[in-house]
Every structure is written in C-alpha cells, then in structure tokens.
Design a protein around this motif. Structure first.
Motif, PDB file in Angstrom:
ATOM      1  N   GLY B  15      37.608  44.954  40.810  1.00 44.00           N
ATOM      2  CA  GLY B  15      37.793  43.514  40.939  1.00 44.00           C
ATOM      3  C   GLY B  15      36.515  42.761  40.609  1.00 44.00           C
ATOM      4  O   GLY B  15      36.498  41.536  40.563  1.00 44.00           O
ATOM      5  N   GLY B  16      35.441  43.517  40.363  1.00 45.16           N
ATOM      6  CA  GLY B  16      34.173  42.894  39.994  1.00 45.16           C
ATOM      7  C   GLY B  16      34.058  42.690  38.492  1.00 45.16           C
ATOM      8  O   GLY B  16      34.975  42.994  37.718  1.00 45.16           O
ATOM      9  N   LEU B  17      32.891  42.185  38.105  1.00 40.03           N
ATOM     10  CA  LEU B  17      32.645  41.824  36.709  1.00 40.03           C
ATOM     11  C   LEU B  17      32.601  43.053  35.792  1.00 40.03           C
ATOM     12  O   LEU B  17      33.186  43.048  34.700  1.00 40.03           O
ATOM     13  CB  LEU B  17      31.313  41.075  36.684  1.00 40.03           C
ATOM     14  CG  LEU B  17      30.743  40.517  35.399  1.00 40.03           C
ATOM     15  CD1 LEU B  17      29.832  39.328  35.730  1.00 40.03           C
ATOM     16  CD2 LEU B  17      29.951  41.543  34.607  1.00 40.03           C
ATOM     17  N   ASP B  18      31.922  44.107  36.250  1.00 41.79           N
ATOM     18  CA  ASP B  18      31.726  45.270  35.383  1.00 41.79           C
ATOM     19  C   ASP B  18      33.041  45.977  35.068  1.00 41.79           C
ATOM     20  O   ASP B  18      33.340  46.253  33.903  1.00 41.79           O
ATOM     21  CB  ASP B  18      30.742  46.256  36.030  1.00 41.79           C
ATOM     22  CG  ASP B  18      29.321  45.709  36.104  1.00 41.79           C
ATOM     23  OD1 ASP B  18      28.979  44.830  35.289  1.00 41.79           O
ATOM     24  OD2 ASP B  18      28.562  46.151  36.977  1.00 41.79           O
ATOM     25  N   SER B  19      33.812  46.295  36.103  1.00 33.82           N
ATOM     26  CA  SER B  19      35.031  47.069  35.842  1.00 33.82           C
ATOM     27  C   SER B  19      36.053  46.241  35.069  1.00 33.82           C
ATOM     28  O   SER B  19      36.827  46.782  34.272  1.00 33.82           O
ATOM     29  CB  SER B  19      35.617  47.638  37.135  1.00 33.82           C
ATOM     30  OG  SER B  19      36.021  46.615  38.003  1.00 33.82           O
ATOM     31  N   ALA B  20      36.049  44.911  35.264  1.00 36.05           N
ATOM     32  CA  ALA B  20      36.936  44.052  34.460  1.00 36.05           C
ATOM     33  C   ALA B  20      36.570  44.173  32.982  1.00 36.05           C
ATOM     34  O   ALA B  20      37.445  44.258  32.108  1.00 36.05           O
ATOM     35  CB  ALA B  20      36.829  42.598  34.930  1.00 36.05           C
ATOM     36  N   THR B  21      35.262  44.204  32.710  1.00 31.95           N
ATOM     37  CA  THR B  21      34.815  44.319  31.324  1.00 31.95           C
ATOM     38  C   THR B  21      35.183  45.686  30.747  1.00 31.95           C
ATOM     39  O   THR B  21      35.615  45.791  29.588  1.00 31.95           O
ATOM     40  CB  THR B  21      33.294  44.095  31.240  1.00 31.95           C
ATOM     41  OG1 THR B  21      32.971  42.874  31.907  1.00 31.95           O
ATOM     42  CG2 THR B  21      32.831  44.022  29.793  1.00 31.95           C
ATOM     43  N   ALA B  22      35.022  46.731  31.571  1.00 37.26           N
ATOM     44  CA  ALA B  22      35.380  48.073  31.103  1.00 37.26           C
ATOM     45  C   ALA B  22      36.874  48.142  30.768  1.00 37.26           C
ATOM     46  O   ALA B  22      37.269  48.756  29.762  1.00 37.26           O
ATOM     47  CB  ALA B  22      35.024  49.111  32.173  1.00 37.26           C
ATOM     48  N   LEU B  23      37.699  47.497  31.591  1.00 31.89           N
ATOM     49  CA  LEU B  23      39.140  47.455  31.303  1.00 31.89           C
ATOM     50  C   LEU B  23      39.405  46.705  29.995  1.00 31.89           C
ATOM     51  O   LEU B  23      40.199  47.147  29.152  1.00 31.89           O
ATOM     52  CB  LEU B  23      39.909  46.811  32.471  1.00 31.89           C
ATOM     53  CG  LEU B  23      41.398  46.555  32.260  1.00 31.89           C
ATOM     54  CD1 LEU B  23      42.170  47.835  31.922  1.00 31.89           C
ATOM     55  CD2 LEU B  23      42.021  45.889  33.503  1.00 31.89           C
TER      56      LEU B  23
END
Lengths: 227, 227
Positions: B15-23
């Motif tokens: 739900g954070g910035l990094d994992s959203a970008t990875a998705l």
C-alpha cells in the motif's frame, strides 16, 4: 531486543511425533525452550491440542500459537477440504505437501528468535522416513541458514540463530527410541493427517503408516489411538 | 497446481509508494499480476485500504490479503504500541524494523506462486533511499532466491519462481519518476508508519521524510495528505 543466547531456543512444535522428540532432545540438552506452533487451518486440528499437551509435558518455558490461515493459499490436502488425503502411497511429492509451510514456520521462528534473544531454532524435519516434501531435506535447512545470516538484525550483527534439525538423518525407529529414552509421552502426539477432533488416527494415511512402522521397527508399544 | 508461467506474477503490495511502483512496472511489462498483502497488525492500518485501492487502480487480476498477526511476535514500533515511531533519524537498524517480515512476505508469496502457477514474485524493496532494514538488501533477495530453489515443489522440479526486486538499486526520486510515467496515482498510497485511519501522514517519520525528499528530488508535486 536482548542479545541472542545459545541456551535459548525456539522449537517448532506441530504436535506430531517428530517435533515432540526434537523438543525433548533440546530439553535434554538443558535448553530453555520457547515452543512455536502455527494454526494454519490444518485439517487435523487436533494436532494443536497435542502441541499444547506436549509443550506442557516436556517443560517448554513458553508456547506461542500463531494463527496463519493457509487455506487462503490452498493447494494441499491439509488445507483444502476439496483435496482428499491419500490412503495409499503415491508417486512424487504427495498432495499433503503444504506449499512453503516450513519456510513460513522458520520465518516466524526467525522473527521470534530475534525478539526473544534465542540463539537457536529447532525444527523436527526428517529426510529419511518422510513423505518426500522438499522442505524437509538438508538442502532446505542449509539454504534457510544462509538466509538467516542476511535476513535478520541478529544475522547482520554476525550472530544469526543456528538452525538445528536434529532428526534429519534419523530413521523413524531411531527417533522413537530417542524420544522414549527422553520420556516423551507419544500418546499425547497426533501424526495423522486426518485425525478426528479427539486426535484419533485413521491408520491409513502416509503419516500413520510411517508412524506405525516406526514403533514396530523400534520394538516399542504403539500408543496411538485409532478411530 | 498448474505449471508456472513467467507472465504470471505474485506482487507483494503493502500500500506504500514502492510496492505500488513495482506493481505498475510489472503491469507495464504486460504481466498478469496477483497482488498479495499481509494484515500483520501494523500500526498504520490505512496502508491496507491503500493496497486495495492501488491493486484496483493498477489492474491487478486478484488481490489476496492474508491476516498474520505479528503483534504476537512484537519487537517493532510497527507492531508493538509500546514502542514509539521515531520522528528523527536514529543510528543503526531502526525500531520500525519488523523482525523477519520480508522473509514471511516472500514465503507466503512462494506458497501462493506454487498454487497459482506464477513464475515470478515481485517485491518492491529498495536498498538506496531506505531505512537500513537487513531484508531490503540484494544479499537478502539473492539468499531467498537460493532458498526458493530447494524449498518448493516447483523449485525441486527446476522452475522455482524468479524473485524480482525491480526497485532495489533505484533512488526514491527515480522510483517516483518511473511510477509517474506509468500512471501510478500516488495519492492512493500510504507510506507513513503512523498514518491515521484516513491514511493521512505524520510528515515526521523516516518513511515520510524519504518520501517527501523523493518527490522534491523528482521535481514532481507531492500528493501526500498530511495530518
């Protein structure tokens, strides 16, 4: 977090015969043992009651049961009621294999070891009289040990917990003899993959067969309660 | 279990910035993405709502949220309400480190990958603009990749899922620019370790500082909602 102590162990305890013996061996070495079980939605729920009884009988200093519902992942006869437990030997890795279960168990133990300051993690896997699960073999334990050295704060600080798998090269009969000598009450343990709510065994699944053969080969009375 | 498919990925989504970008990066490569989040009793509960919103915005084909209460293990400001979230930089590994969290996340992803027939696992760890957690570094990802090759049925059969950490060597500004180009709506994401129930950020914790610096360095407007 306290600094890790080699006399302080996290012991994974399923409620089955093997992990009970591993706990007895750790206690026999004088270790302070914190037992850890996972309520993963297993079909054989009675093994959790067995884990409680075994932790108490063998003098675990603490016992944590972590709920982690692996039915959300499924893919195993132990977590998906739609997949039957085989009652005759099958080829290859059997459907009772729970994907990534031992990786999850060791990961939880790694976290608890860090918080409890435990220098050892004990897991009762066995690669001789076993069902062929990938995560019961020496290569798996070695790989997790490598992981522990980089995955945790203790590891980075140069004192990752040691992963002990004291049963890994023993036969089921040797495991039972060791446990018997150490006073394990095997009547408390539940190995059956489809034990009923009172912990009574089917006598037909892989786990029942290996257990019964083990008692026979050890020349010891089998205290298993069958349906 | 179907055979693993390299176009089919399990994407860990906090739900954070990094994992959203990875998705977003995985979706940008045309992958079929099954998002996986853990409700681990985190202080910043709003991140789970954020994970749901992000999974939907970025077209994840499925989203599984697994409850795993790490408050039973504790030892972190994110899981123990008695440990305050630092609001100024600290030395060493900060108390917001959750023991074994990424090992647990990857272990769950490994299990789900096996059942879903996914040939890849994507994790948005970053070892540049990060808090110094041991389980965000390349050595950790490499060790887990080695483990996956022996821990799972797919691994034993020679096709363990690949562990992709596409952000690991990027700066926060580079991550934000990539995500922005791929259409990530960062207003949906929650990075703050002590976000309120509406997902509004404190602006003072490590995670808020790294995030705000990232938007400044990227030269992009910061859509973060602050308390």
């Amino acid at each position: 977090m306290s600094s890790p102590d080699a006399q302080n162990a996290i012991v994974l305890l399923s409620g089955g015969l093997d992990s009970a013996t591993a706990l007895a061996m750790a206690r026999g070495q004088g270790l302070h043992c914190h037992a850890l079980s996972i309520d993963y939605g297993q079909r054989h729920r009675a093994e959790l009651d067995a884990a409680r009884a075994v932790a108490s009988q063998l003098g675990a200093a603490a016992h944590t049961i972590v709920p982690l519902d692996l039915r959300l992942i499924g893919g195993s006869a132990l977590t998906d009621p739609g997949i039957a437990v085989p009652e005759a030997p099958t080829d290859g890795i059997p459907v009772t294999y729970v994907p990534a279960r031992n990786t999850l168990l060791l990961a939880l133990a790694l976290g608890l070891a860090e918080v409890a300051g435990a220098g050892r993690i004990v897991i009762g896997v066995n690669a001789l009289d076993y069902s062929g699960y990938p995560d019961c073999r020496p290569a798996f334990i070695d790989a997790f040990q490598q992981l522990a050295q980089v995955a945790s704060k203790a590891g980075v600080e140069g004192h990752a917990p040691g992963i002990d798998a004291p049963l890994i090269h023993l036969s089921k009969a040797e495991i039972i003899r060791r446990g018997n000598d150490l006073g394990v009450d095997y009547s408390l343990t539940v190995s059956c993959y489809q034990a009923d709510h009172q912990g009574r065994a089917c006598g037909r699944c892989d786990s029942c067969r290996l257990r019964a053969q083990g008692f026979r080969a050890a020349g010891l009375p089998d205290p298993t309660r069958y349906v």
